[in-house]
Design an enzyme around this catalytic site. Structure first.
Site, PDB file in Angstrom:
ATOM      1  CB  CYS A  63      -0.756   0.108   1.273  1.00 23.96           C
ATOM      2  SG  CYS A  63      -1.767   1.539   1.506  1.00 23.96           S
ATOM      3  CB  CYS A  66       0.127   2.228   4.080  1.00 31.66           C
ATOM      4  SG  CYS A  66      -1.383   1.636   3.886  1.00 31.66           S
TER       5      CYS A  66
END
Length: 139
Positions: A63, A66
């Site tokens: 991700c 993130c």
């Protein structure tokens, strides 16, 4: 009207509609929303602090956004020493994600010192919003 003009008009209309829908969806991205604790939640297994608020951030290695959340959270935690941070890899602990109904990454929660969920954000929260929400819980 020529077939080319019709196709061009249809394409412009489709792009405008897609842009408007995208703007509406992204408008809520990263916004901290105040929530009411849900009955039956047991966040004690998440490693929450009992002395102050805890930020719980769900992420994954794959991700990209993130990493941005991690930087925002680290900055706010450095400014507010009474705040704890727990990062949970959704691939390593899918049960925790299911318990809190995490459907997308990144997702960030703020729990108070009693373990009650107070805020939730899908997307990258803004530093100021995160700080303001936490300062209310530290007062």
């Amino acid at each position: 009207m020529s077939p080319l003009a019709i196709a061009l008009t249809a394409t412009v209309a489709a792009l405008a509609t897609a842009g408007a829908i995208g703007a509406l969806v992204n408008r809520r991205s990263g916004v901290l929303r105040q929530v009411s604790p849900e009955p039956g939640q047991n966040p004690s297994a998440l490693g929450l602090s009992q002395t102050g608020p805890t930020i719980v951030h769900f992420s994954a290695v794959w991700c990209g956004p993130c990493a941005s959340v991690r930087r925002v959270v680290d900055q706010v935690c450095a400014e507010l020493p009474g705040v704890s941070h727990v990062e949970i890899d959704i691939d390593a602990d899918p049960a925790a994600a299911k318990q809190l109904s995490v459907l997308s990454l990144p997702t960030t929660f703020i729990f108070d010192s009693d373990g009650r969920q107070r805020y939730r954000s899908a997307g990258v929260p803004k530093v100021g919003d995160l700080r303001e929400s936490l300062q209310a819980l530290l007062a």
